[in-house]
Scaffold this motif. Structure first.
Motif, PDB file in Angstrom:
ATOM      1  N   ALA A 139       9.889   4.438 -12.460  1.00  0.00           N
ATOM      2  CA  ALA A 139       9.257   3.233 -13.009  1.00  0.00           C
ATOM      3  C   ALA A 139       7.952   2.948 -12.283  1.00  0.00           C
ATOM      4  CB  ALA A 139      10.206   2.042 -12.876  1.00  0.00           C
ATOM      5  N   ALA A 140       6.922   2.609 -13.052  1.00  0.00           N
ATOM      6  CA  ALA A 140       5.621   2.266 -12.467  1.00  0.00           C
ATOM      7  C   ALA A 140       5.679   0.851 -11.890  1.00  0.00           C
ATOM      8  CB  ALA A 140       4.538   2.366 -13.530  1.00  0.00           C
ATOM      9  N   PRO A 141       4.848   0.599 -10.853  1.00  0.00           N
ATOM     10  CA  PRO A 141       3.956   1.516 -10.159  1.00  0.00           C
ATOM     11  C   PRO A 141       4.701   2.457  -9.223  1.00  0.00           C
ATOM     12  CG  PRO A 141       3.801  -0.672  -9.201  1.00  0.00           C
ATOM     13  CD  PRO A 141       4.709  -0.802 -10.380  1.00  0.00           C
ATOM     14  N   LEU A 142       4.200   3.700  -9.134  1.00  0.00           N
ATOM     15  CA  LEU A 142       4.853   4.726  -8.338  1.00  0.00           C
ATOM     16  C   LEU A 142       4.201   4.827  -6.968  1.00  0.00           C
ATOM     17  CD1 LEU A 142       5.123   7.433 -11.130  1.00  0.00           C
ATOM     18  CD2 LEU A 142       6.996   6.054 -10.206  1.00  0.00           C
ATOM     19  N   PRO A 143       4.965   5.069  -5.907  1.00  0.00           N
ATOM     20  CA  PRO A 143       4.415   5.115  -4.548  1.00  0.00           C
ATOM     21  C   PRO A 143       3.572   6.365  -4.323  1.00  0.00           C
ATOM     22  CG  PRO A 143       6.727   5.705  -4.532  1.00  0.00           C
ATOM     23  CD  PRO A 143       6.424   5.264  -5.922  1.00  0.00           C
ATOM     24  N   PRO A 144       2.757   6.375  -3.274  1.00  0.00           N
ATOM     25  CA  PRO A 144       1.944   7.561  -2.965  1.00  0.00           C
ATOM     26  C   PRO A 144       2.812   8.777  -2.668  1.00  0.00           C
ATOM     27  CG  PRO A 144       1.164   5.631  -1.749  1.00  0.00           C
ATOM     28  CD  PRO A 144       2.470   5.245  -2.367  1.00  0.00           C
ATOM     29  N   ASN A 145       2.297   9.942  -3.058  1.00  0.00           N
ATOM     30  CA  ASN A 145       2.907  11.216  -2.695  1.00  0.00           C
ATOM     31  C   ASN A 145       1.816  12.276  -2.737  1.00  0.00           C
ATOM     32  OD1 ASN A 145       2.478  11.713  -5.409  1.00  0.00           O
ATOM     33  ND2 ASN A 145       4.603  12.186  -5.901  1.00  0.00           N
ATOM     34  N   GLY A 146       2.208  13.553  -2.672  1.00  0.00           N
ATOM     35  CA  GLY A 146       1.212  14.609  -2.692  1.00  0.00           C
ATOM     36  C   GLY A 146       0.457  14.712  -3.997  1.00  0.00           C
ATOM     37  N   ASN A 330       2.449  -7.164  -8.522  1.00  0.00           N
ATOM     38  CA  ASN A 330       3.444  -6.167  -8.114  1.00  0.00           C
ATOM     39  C   ASN A 330       3.577  -6.176  -6.594  1.00  0.00           C
ATOM     40  OD1 ASN A 330       3.999  -4.454 -10.771  1.00  0.00           O
ATOM     41  ND2 ASN A 330       1.791  -4.821 -10.674  1.00  0.00           N
ATOM     42  N   LEU A 331       4.140  -7.242  -6.082  1.00  0.00           N
ATOM     43  CA  LEU A 331       4.288  -7.363  -4.625  1.00  0.00           C
ATOM     44  C   LEU A 331       5.227  -6.301  -4.059  1.00  0.00           C
ATOM     45  CD1 LEU A 331       4.547 -11.254  -4.299  1.00  0.00           C
ATOM     46  CD2 LEU A 331       2.536  -9.798  -4.033  1.00  0.00           C
ATOM     47  N   GLN A 332       6.060  -5.702  -4.916  1.00  0.00           N
ATOM     48  CA  GLN A 332       6.943  -4.643  -4.444  1.00  0.00           C
ATOM     49  C   GLN A 332       6.206  -3.323  -4.253  1.00  0.00           C
ATOM     50  OE1 GLN A 332       6.616  -5.588  -7.515  1.00  0.00           O
ATOM     51  NE2 GLN A 332       6.727  -3.825  -8.886  1.00  0.00           N
ATOM     52  N   ALA A 333       4.904  -3.276  -4.606  1.00  0.00           N
ATOM     53  CA  ALA A 333       4.088  -2.071  -4.449  1.00  0.00           C
ATOM     54  C   ALA A 333       2.945  -2.372  -3.481  1.00  0.00           C
ATOM     55  CB  ALA A 333       3.545  -1.616  -5.799  1.00  0.00           C
ATOM     56  N   PRO A 334       3.210  -2.402  -2.167  1.00  0.00           N
ATOM     57  CA  PRO A 334       2.179  -2.814  -1.203  1.00  0.00           C
ATOM     58  C   PRO A 334       0.974  -1.891  -1.156  1.00  0.00           C
ATOM     59  CG  PRO A 334       4.096  -1.895  -0.079  1.00  0.00           C
ATOM     60  CD  PRO A 334       4.479  -2.050  -1.510  1.00  0.00           C
ATOM     61  N   TRP A 335       1.116  -0.639  -1.626  1.00  0.00           N
ATOM     62  CA  TRP A 335      -0.027   0.270  -1.586  1.00  0.00           C
ATOM     63  C   TRP A 335      -1.169  -0.227  -2.463  1.00  0.00           C
ATOM     64  CZ3 TRP A 335       4.797   1.446  -3.497  1.00  0.00           C
ATOM     65  CH2 TRP A 335       4.926   1.591  -4.875  1.00  0.00           C
ATOM     66  N   LEU A 336      -0.867  -0.991  -3.504  1.00  0.00           N
ATOM     67  CA  LEU A 336      -1.938  -1.547  -4.336  1.00  0.00           C
ATOM     68  C   LEU A 336      -2.741  -2.592  -3.572  1.00  0.00           C
ATOM     69  CD1 LEU A 336      -0.017  -1.986  -7.731  1.00  0.00           C
ATOM     70  CD2 LEU A 336      -1.590  -0.155  -7.086  1.00  0.00           C
ATOM     71  N   ALA A 337      -2.054  -3.461  -2.844  1.00  0.00           N
ATOM     72  CA  ALA A 337      -2.737  -4.505  -2.070  1.00  0.00           C
ATOM     73  C   ALA A 337      -3.556  -3.891  -0.948  1.00  0.00           C
ATOM     74  CB  ALA A 337      -1.714  -5.495  -1.515  1.00  0.00           C
ATOM     75  N   PHE A 338      -2.971  -2.922  -0.218  1.00  0.00           N
ATOM     76  CA  PHE A 338      -3.700  -2.291   0.881  1.00  0.00           C
ATOM     77  C   PHE A 338      -4.935  -1.557   0.372  1.00  0.00           C
ATOM     78  CE2 PHE A 338       0.475  -2.412   3.222  1.00  0.00           C
ATOM     79  CZ  PHE A 338       0.034  -3.273   4.215  1.00  0.00           C
ATOM     80  N   THR A 339      -4.803  -0.873  -0.758  1.00  0.00           N
ATOM     81  CA  THR A 339      -5.947  -0.150  -1.317  1.00  0.00           C
ATOM     82  C   THR A 339      -7.064  -1.103  -1.716  1.00  0.00           C
ATOM     83  OG1 THR A 339      -4.498   1.610  -2.154  1.00  0.00           O
ATOM     84  CG2 THR A 339      -6.688   1.416  -3.139  1.00  0.00           C
ATOM     85  N   ALA A 340      -6.720  -2.177  -2.426  1.00  0.00           N
ATOM     86  CA  ALA A 340      -7.734  -3.146  -2.847  1.00  0.00           C
ATOM     87  C   ALA A 340      -8.403  -3.794  -1.637  1.00  0.00           C
ATOM     88  CB  ALA A 340      -7.096  -4.208  -3.740  1.00  0.00           C
TER      89      ALA A 340
END
Length: 369
Positions: A139-146, A330-340
């Motif tokens: 399910a999106a958003p998906l976490p970082p990977n390779g 999408n607070l459950q996807a912290p990579w979006l906040a850190f990236t922004a």
């Protein structure tokens, strides 16, 4: 072309300001790379070799029939069947077992024992554009990977690709708006300060009324009537940004209009425009450049705010403000906040340091050891 002694001194002062100089280098590298975003992040290959011919899908439209397919629509190069057609030279069996055919051609150069003219594709480092939907389970958003170094957003689009395109769009928007607004503001302030009198008085009242206009509401109303577009947003932002430089330029010209060198130039018959922009404006550049970091950061903030509120660029455009909105939703996807956060922090810091260095380089009282 050799620099004049004055400009050479300014360049030396700028280079001695280590923070500004290295910020310029880092920003130039990042912005330069983003200008070639299509070669870095794209769902189309850079070069395709098919049956001895070379194709450039990044620049040109090629239907699937070009590579032996059935459809006249643009080839979907990430589709295994299209990849099989290119690599195998257009074998009909690609529609039955594309992955098996690709493996056979890669390993032996043949299909069922028959030698084929093997094709190839050169892909960008990131095989996704800012609109590409990533084929990953979950399910999106998906976490970082390779596969997606910064993860995906809530519609499974690659975040890194959107950051690269969004960075370029934000900087180009800011440079256009700042450049045009600065030219208009400097001209208006110079005319007011130089001529003064009733012209200055009338212009000041107009600027006071114009500055009090709620620009955000005007932009939202115009977008509702005319639709959202990049150039309309540029025009409307310039319309409400040019007044930022008028006050400082006007003050400098009011101060300098009665100085001896200006009165001497008038007595010698030098034209008003020559006096204003060749002799007086250079002396007002320090005060003018002092305001530029605020205009630049304000312009980026305006674009991000409008996109965050849903009243900015079209939804299909790569937007850092829209990425921030997704981080909020999408607070459950912290990579979006850190990236922004880090994208805005790095971009704004570099720009402020650069313009601070330019301001200090134009200040004759500033020297750097």
């Amino acid at each position: 072309m050799a620099l004049s002694p004055l400009n050479a001194r300014r360049w030396r002062n700028f280079r001695r300001n280590g923070r500004a100089f290295w910020s310029l280098i880092i920003f130039s590298v990042l912005f330069g790379l983003s200008l070639f975003a299509e070669f870095i992040a794209n769902d189309k290959p850079i070069v395709v070799q098919y049956r001895g011919e070379y194709f450039t899908p990044i620049f040109n439209f090629y239907p699937e029939t070009t590579f032996g397919g059935d459809f006249r629509t643009e080839a979907i190069y990430r589709d295994p069947e299209v990849q099989c057609l290119i690599i195998s030279g257009g074998q009909d069996m690609c529609f039955d077992d594309p992955e098996g055919i690709i493996e056979e051609v890669e390993a032996t150069g043949t299909v069922d024992g028959v030698k084929v003219e093997k094709g190839w594709m050169i892909w960008p480092p990131i095989p996704y554009s800012y609109t590409t939907t990533v084929d990953r389970p979950g399910a999106a958003p998906l976490p970082p990977n390779g596969q997606n170094l910064l993860g995906t957003d809530d519609t499974k689009r690659d975040v890194l690709a959107r950051v690269i395109y969004g960075f370029r769009l934000s900087i180009l928007f800011t440079l256009i708006v700042t450049g045009v607004a600065s030219l208009v503001g400097i001209f208006a302030g110079a005319v007011q300060g130089y001529f003064g009198g009733w012209l200055d008085l009338i212009f000041q009242r107009i600027i006071e009324i114009w500055s009090a206009t709620p620009s955000l509401y005007i932009i939202i109303i115009m977008f509702a009537i005319l639709g959202r577009s990049f150039w309309l947003l540029v025009f409307l932002t310039v319309l409400f940004s040019w007044t930022a430089l008028v006050g400082v330029v006007r003050a400098e010209f009011l101060r300098a209009r009665n100085l001896e060198y200006v009165r001497a130039a008038k007595a010698l018959g030098v034209g008003n425009m020559t006096i204003m922009f060749r002799h007086m404006l250079p002396n007002a550049m320090v005060a003018t450049l002092t305001m530029l970091p605020f205009i630049v950061t304000g312009t980026i903030g305006t674009l991000a705010s409008l996109d965050f509120l849903g009243f900015g660029l079209p939804s299909s455009a790569p937007s850092l403000g829209e990425l921030t909105l997704q981080a909020k939703q999408n607070l459950q996807a912290p990579w979006l906040a850190f990236t922004a956060f880090f994208t805005f922090a790095i971009m704004l810091s570099l720009l402020v340091f650069i313009f601070e260095g330019i301001r200090d380089a134009f200040d004759p009282r500033k020297t750097f050891s």
